[in-house]
Design a protein around this motif. Structure first.
Motif, PDB file in Angstrom:
ATOM      1  N   ARG A  84       0.820  -1.220   0.000  1.00 38.21           N
ATOM      2  CA  ARG A  84       0.000   0.000   0.000  1.00 38.21           C
ATOM      3  C   ARG A  84       0.847   1.260   0.000  1.00 38.21           C
ATOM      4  NH1 ARG A  84      -2.873  -3.767   4.250  1.00 38.21           N
ATOM      5  NH2 ARG A  84      -4.321  -4.818   2.828  1.00 38.21           N
ATOM      6  N   LYS A  85       1.943   1.262   0.759  1.00 36.27           N
ATOM      7  CA  LYS A  85       2.830   2.423   0.757  1.00 36.27           C
ATOM      8  C   LYS A  85       3.424   2.632  -0.625  1.00 36.27           C
ATOM      9  CE  LYS A  85       7.236   4.074   2.669  1.00 36.27           C
ATOM     10  NZ  LYS A  85       8.303   3.832   3.678  1.00 36.27           N
ATOM     11  N   ARG A  86       3.903   1.564  -1.239  1.00 43.10           N
ATOM     12  CA  ARG A  86       4.536   1.671  -2.552  1.00 43.10           C
ATOM     13  C   ARG A  86       3.556   2.218  -3.596  1.00 43.10           C
ATOM     14  NH1 ARG A  86       7.204  -3.717  -4.697  1.00 43.10           N
ATOM     15  NH2 ARG A  86       8.508  -3.240  -2.897  1.00 43.10           N
ATOM     16  N   VAL A  87       2.353   1.672  -3.614  1.00 38.68           N
ATOM     17  CA  VAL A  87       1.378   2.110  -4.612  1.00 38.68           C
ATOM     18  C   VAL A  87       0.921   3.539  -4.325  1.00 38.68           C
ATOM     19  CG1 VAL A  87      -0.942   1.687  -5.530  1.00 38.68           C
ATOM     20  CG2 VAL A  87       0.621  -0.223  -5.140  1.00 38.68           C
ATOM     21  N   TYR A  88       0.739   3.868  -3.050  1.00 37.28           N
ATOM     22  CA  TYR A  88       0.327   5.227  -2.700  1.00 37.28           C
ATOM     23  C   TYR A  88       1.361   6.249  -3.149  1.00 37.28           C
ATOM     24  CZ  TYR A  88      -0.774   9.317   0.146  1.00 37.28           C
ATOM     25  OH  TYR A  88      -1.048  10.593   0.567  1.00 37.28           O
ATOM     26  N   LEU A  89       2.620   6.021  -2.788  1.00 40.79           N
ATOM     27  CA  LEU A  89       3.663   6.985  -3.143  1.00 40.79           C
ATOM     28  C   LEU A  89       3.896   7.028  -4.655  1.00 40.79           C
ATOM     29  CD1 LEU A  89       6.257   6.453  -0.266  1.00 40.79           C
ATOM     30  CD2 LEU A  89       4.537   8.255  -0.512  1.00 40.79           C
ATOM     31  N   THR A  90       3.753   5.889  -5.321  1.00 44.86           N
ATOM     32  CA  THR A  90       3.855   5.882  -6.787  1.00 44.86           C
ATOM     33  C   THR A  90       2.734   6.725  -7.390  1.00 44.86           C
ATOM     34  OG1 THR A  90       4.865   3.683  -6.793  1.00 44.86           O
ATOM     35  CG2 THR A  90       3.862   4.439  -8.855  1.00 44.86           C
ATOM     36  N   GLY A  91       1.523   6.569  -6.852  1.00 44.72           N
ATOM     37  CA  GLY A  91       0.406   7.377  -7.329  1.00 44.72           C
ATOM     38  C   GLY A  91       0.629   8.856  -7.099  1.00 44.72           C
ATOM     39  N   VAL A  92       1.162   9.208  -5.922  1.00 43.94           N
ATOM     40  CA  VAL A  92       1.468  10.619  -5.632  1.00 43.94           C
ATOM     41  C   VAL A  92       2.499  11.148  -6.618  1.00 43.94           C
ATOM     42  CG1 VAL A  92       2.525  12.183  -3.965  1.00 43.94           C
ATOM     43  CG2 VAL A  92       0.856  10.485  -3.197  1.00 43.94           C
ATOM     44  N   SER A 129      -4.545   5.207  -0.371  1.00 50.23           N
ATOM     45  CA  SER A 129      -4.509   6.086   0.797  1.00 50.23           C
ATOM     46  C   SER A 129      -5.442   5.573   1.883  1.00 50.23           C
ATOM     47  CB  SER A 129      -4.886   7.523   0.397  1.00 50.23           C
ATOM     48  OG  SER A 129      -6.255   7.625   0.046  1.00 50.23           O
ATOM     49  N   LEU A 130      -6.624   5.157   1.504  1.00 51.76           N
ATOM     50  CA  LEU A 130      -7.572   4.669   2.495  1.00 51.76           C
ATOM     51  C   LEU A 130      -7.209   3.264   2.972  1.00 51.76           C
ATOM     52  CD1 LEU A 130      -9.895   5.515   4.115  1.00 51.76           C
ATOM     53  CD2 LEU A 130     -11.438   4.923   2.262  1.00 51.76           C
ATOM     54  N   ALA A 131      -6.609   2.459   2.094  1.00 52.45           N
ATOM     55  CA  ALA A 131      -6.153   1.140   2.518  1.00 52.45           C
ATOM     56  C   ALA A 131      -5.062   1.259   3.584  1.00 52.45           C
ATOM     57  CB  ALA A 131      -5.635   0.355   1.314  1.00 52.45           C
ATOM     58  N   LEU A 132      -4.177   2.235   3.434  1.00 49.99           N
ATOM     59  CA  LEU A 132      -3.147   2.491   4.450  1.00 49.99           C
ATOM     60  C   LEU A 132      -3.783   2.855   5.780  1.00 49.99           C
ATOM     61  CD1 LEU A 132      -0.493   4.596   2.471  1.00 49.99           C
ATOM     62  CD2 LEU A 132      -0.005   2.521   3.775  1.00 49.99           C
ATOM     63  N   LEU A 133      -4.760   3.742   5.718  1.00 55.27           N
ATOM     64  CA  LEU A 133      -5.411   4.201   6.939  1.00 55.27           C
ATOM     65  C   LEU A 133      -6.155   3.055   7.618  1.00 55.27           C
ATOM     66  CD1 LEU A 133      -5.865   6.879   8.507  1.00 55.27           C
ATOM     67  CD2 LEU A 133      -8.043   7.067   7.297  1.00 55.27           C
ATOM     68  N   ALA A 134      -6.862   2.253   6.826  1.00 56.40           N
ATOM     69  CA  ALA A 134      -7.620   1.142   7.392  1.00 56.40           C
ATOM     70  C   ALA A 134      -6.700   0.089   7.997  1.00 56.40           C
ATOM     71  CB  ALA A 134      -8.499   0.520   6.307  1.00 56.40           C
ATOM     72  N   LEU A 193       7.725   8.802   2.605  1.00 55.38           N
ATOM     73  CA  LEU A 193       8.927   7.976   2.614  1.00 55.38           C
ATOM     74  C   LEU A 193       9.476   7.807   4.028  1.00 55.38           C
ATOM     75  CD1 LEU A 193      10.718   9.325  -0.593  1.00 55.38           C
ATOM     76  CD2 LEU A 193       9.856   6.993  -0.238  1.00 55.38           C
ATOM     77  N   ARG A 194       9.316   8.830   4.853  1.00 55.53           N
ATOM     78  CA  ARG A 194       9.912   8.809   6.187  1.00 55.53           C
ATOM     79  C   ARG A 194       8.984   8.196   7.243  1.00 55.53           C
ATOM     80  NH1 ARG A 194      12.644  14.419   7.809  1.00 55.53           N
ATOM     81  NH2 ARG A 194      13.221  13.041   9.541  1.00 55.53           N
ATOM     82  N   THR A 195       7.678   8.293   7.053  1.00 53.87           N
ATOM     83  CA  THR A 195       6.771   7.913   8.140  1.00 53.87           C
ATOM     84  C   THR A 195       5.892   6.700   7.850  1.00 53.87           C
ATOM     85  OG1 THR A 195       5.013   9.409   7.371  1.00 53.87           O
ATOM     86  CG2 THR A 195       6.656  10.327   8.877  1.00 53.87           C
ATOM     87  N   LEU A 196       5.565   6.433   6.595  1.00 51.28           N
ATOM     88  CA  LEU A 196       4.650   5.331   6.309  1.00 51.28           C
ATOM     89  C   LEU A 196       5.359   3.986   6.423  1.00 51.28           C
ATOM     90  CD1 LEU A 196       2.692   6.673   3.188  1.00 51.28           C
ATOM     91  CD2 LEU A 196       1.970   6.673   5.588  1.00 51.28           C
ATOM     92  N   GLU A 197       4.632   2.993   6.916  1.00 48.81           N
ATOM     93  CA  GLU A 197       5.134   1.624   6.954  1.00 48.81           C
ATOM     94  C   GLU A 197       4.410   0.804   5.896  1.00 48.81           C
ATOM     95  OE1 GLU A 197       4.988  -0.160  10.748  1.00 48.81           O
ATOM     96  OE2 GLU A 197       6.562   1.105  11.597  1.00 48.81           O
ATOM     97  N   GLU A 198       5.117  -0.156   5.330  1.00 54.20           N
ATOM     98  CA  GLU A 198       4.540  -0.966   4.266  1.00 54.20           C
ATOM     99  C   GLU A 198       3.625  -2.046   4.834  1.00 54.20           C
ATOM    100  OE1 GLU A 198       3.280  -1.093   1.479  1.00 54.20           O
ATOM    101  OE2 GLU A 198       5.123  -0.905   0.288  1.00 54.20           O
ATOM    102  N   THR A 199       2.465  -2.199   4.229  1.00 51.36           N
ATOM    103  CA  THR A 199       1.569  -3.310   4.528  1.00 51.36           C
ATOM    104  C   THR A 199       1.063  -3.865   3.208  1.00 51.36           C
ATOM    105  OG1 THR A 199      -0.405  -1.894   4.668  1.00 51.36           O
ATOM    106  CG2 THR A 199       0.800  -2.285   6.716  1.00 51.36           C
ATOM    107  N   ARG A 200       0.773  -5.153   3.186  1.00 50.58           N
ATOM    108  CA  ARG A 200       0.234  -5.764   1.973  1.00 50.58           C
ATOM    109  C   ARG A 200      -0.555  -6.998   2.353  1.00 50.58           C
ATOM    110  NH1 ARG A 200       5.643  -6.160   1.243  1.00 50.58           N
ATOM    111  NH2 ARG A 200       5.572  -4.926  -0.656  1.00 50.58           N
ATOM    112  N   ASN A 201      -1.276  -7.541   1.409  1.00 52.49           N
ATOM    113  CA  ASN A 201      -2.036  -8.760   1.620  1.00 52.49           C
ATOM    114  C   ASN A 201      -1.544  -9.796   0.618  1.00 52.49           C
ATOM    115  OD1 ASN A 201      -3.873 -10.785   2.044  1.00 52.49           O
ATOM    116  ND2 ASN A 201      -5.603  -9.702   1.124  1.00 52.49           N
TER     117      ASN A 201
END
Length: 493
Positions: A84-92, A129-134, A193-201
């Motif tokens: 989720r972090k990777r896809v979010y930051l890529t989208g940004v 973004s919402l997947a990260l938050l959830a 890049l500094r604060t988000l942690e990676e999560t995935r399914n």
């Protein structure tokens, strides 16, 4: 699209601060929502400076909405599967670079290219973004609160867009509306890049590549025929060929989805009447909402002679009405049922659009603003309950998919709305009528379609109310798909 067991086992204290996480995710969605309404305010200036006609303006809007519509479902799957972090930051990053391309565009073609890239970025950014938050809020009650804040805070972009667009365009010209995304995007990349942690399914389904490609091509070719038909002639070989090709691609899409083990749009879901009716109504909502909004600033500038700044302010009542009314839509549906609230919303929006169809160059603004507010209130009362109805029609395990499809159908309607209502205006003008008369016909058409859909849903939509369990979605995807790039905020069910 739940977080993997490993992600869920991570101690809460080791995650980024909740306030920082909320800021990053809200700001990303704010940027996307701002882009939806800020562009409309700048369309008159784009038409003048780029020396383009109505067809060019339609492509500026639809190039973006088309990519969002057809990639939104895949964006959520990408986030779960690849991080989720990777896809979010890529989208940004894609959205930010695309905004720079738009601002520097020397021609209409370059601007449309930038808008396509923006659509790709938004389709990745928004669900991730919402997947990260959830994923950071595994407790359902906390998750619902966080999502409510996310929707409300990021939704400020909807109301800010017309005003910001008017101010920036009036002072610096239309490129400035895209430049405003650069500092936001860069800040998000640094913080993320500094604060988000990676999560995935790791158990996320495979990407439906054939379905995604065929859907983009089918709707894209259909949109080309609808937009270019007025300029090239509806019976020209190119336009007739476009419609025929779109039909073949759509047939191929249906055949592929019927055989794919994990289709992006499972045909079996449409065997449920509640699901089919709610999504059909959602297509019409997107059609009328985006199709009519496309002309609001043009009406005030070209028909009533307002400045671009003033026009941006004059369109504000609709956005504000949506922001104010949206939080109550889900509560009303829970109390009175889907059918009552949706039918009322569709009827209100339809009547408001019919009323706008009777506005002329000499109509005072005191007799215009309330019509916009009625339209906005009507749309706000339809979107969240229609999504809730679609979710209730399927099993709990498919809630995320159902809500994602509901958002996608609305976006498809938006693409068609800009194309078809633009065709109505061009048809009037080609017959010798004025632009004002063409706009009246477009608003009247949208209003009539909404009222017809109100009757349709009143007859066919279930009386049922949202299930209590729907207040706590079981998978991040269920929340991620509920708020998308041109929907009002705070969708509480």
């Amino acid at each position: 699209m739940a977080a993997s067991p490993a992600a869920s086992a991570t101690p809460v204290g080791s995650r980024p601060g909740r306030a920082v996480l909320l800021t990053v995710t809200c700001l990303g969605q704010f940027m996307v929502l701002l882009d939806n309404t800020i562009v409309g305010a700048a369309l008159p200036d784009m038409q003048h400076r780029l020396d383009t006609q109505l067809t060019g303006l339609q492509w500026i809007v639809d190039a973006y909405v088309l990519l969002v519509a057809m990639l939104l479902l895949s964006g959520g799957v990408f986030a779960d599967r690849f991080g989720r972090k990777r896809v979010y930051l890529t989208g940004v990053a894609v959205f930010t670079v695309a905004s720079l391309v738009c601002s520097l565009a020397p021609s209409l073609g370059w601007l449309i290219t930038g808008r396509v890239l923006q659509g790709i970025g938004a389709a990745a950014l928004s669900p991730a973004s919402l997947a990260l938050l959830a994923a950071a809020h595994p407790v359902p009650r906390e998750r619902v609160k966080a999502i409510g804040l996310w929707a409300g805070l990021s939704g400020i972009g909807l109301a800010a867009g017309p005003v910001a667009g008017g101010v920036l365009t009036e002072a610096f010209g239309w490129p400035a509306i895209f430049l405003v995304n650069l500092p936001i995007g860069l800040l998000l990349l640094l913080l993320g890049l500094r604060t988000l942690e990676e999560t995935r399914n790791p158990d996320a389904p495979a990407i439906d590549v054939p379905g995604t490609v065929l859907s983009v091509l089918a709707v894209g070719v259909l949109t080309y025929g609808l937009i270019e038909g007025g300029a090239r002639g509806w019976t020209s070989p190119l336009i007739l060929g476009s419609f025929a090709t779109a039909a073949l691609l759509l047939a191929a899409f249906i055949a592929v989805e019927a055989r794919h083990p994990a289709p992006m749009l499972p045909p079996r879901l449409f065997r449920e009447r509640l699901f089919t009716v709610s999504n059909t109504a959602m297509v019409v909502v997107g059609f009328a909402l985006m199709g009519s909004s496309f002309f609001f600033s043009q009406f005030f500038v070209y028909v009533q002679g307002s400045s671009i700044l003033r026009a941006g302010l004059q369109t504000l009542p609709m956005s504000l009405a949506m922001v104010v009314a949206s939080p109550y839509a889900g509560r009303l549906a829970a109390r009175y049922g889907f059918r009552s609230v949706v039918t009322t919303g569709l009827a209100l929006a339809g009547l408001g659009l019919l009323a706008l169809g009777t506005v002329h160059a000499d109509t005072g603004y005191g007799n215009v603003w309330w019509r916009l507010a009625v339209v906005g209130t009507g749309f706000a009362l339809t979107m969240s309950p229609l999504t809730g109805a679609a979710i209730q029609a399927v099993s709990a395990q498919e809630g995320g998919l159902a809500s994602g499809i509901s958002s996608t159908t609305r976006q498809i309607g938006a693409v068609l709305g800009v194309a078809l209502l633009g065709a109505v205006v061009r048809a009037e003008q080609s017959g010798g009528a004025s632009f004002e008369t063409g706009l009246d016909s477009a608003f009247l058409t949208a209003g009539a379609v909404m009222l017809a859909t109100a009757v349709f849903t009143g007859l066919w939509l279930s009386k049922s109310k949202p299930a209590q369990a729907s207040a706590a979605p079981r998978r991040p995807a269920a929340e991620a798909a509920l708020t998308t790039t041109n929907e009002a905020p705070a969708k509480s069910r």
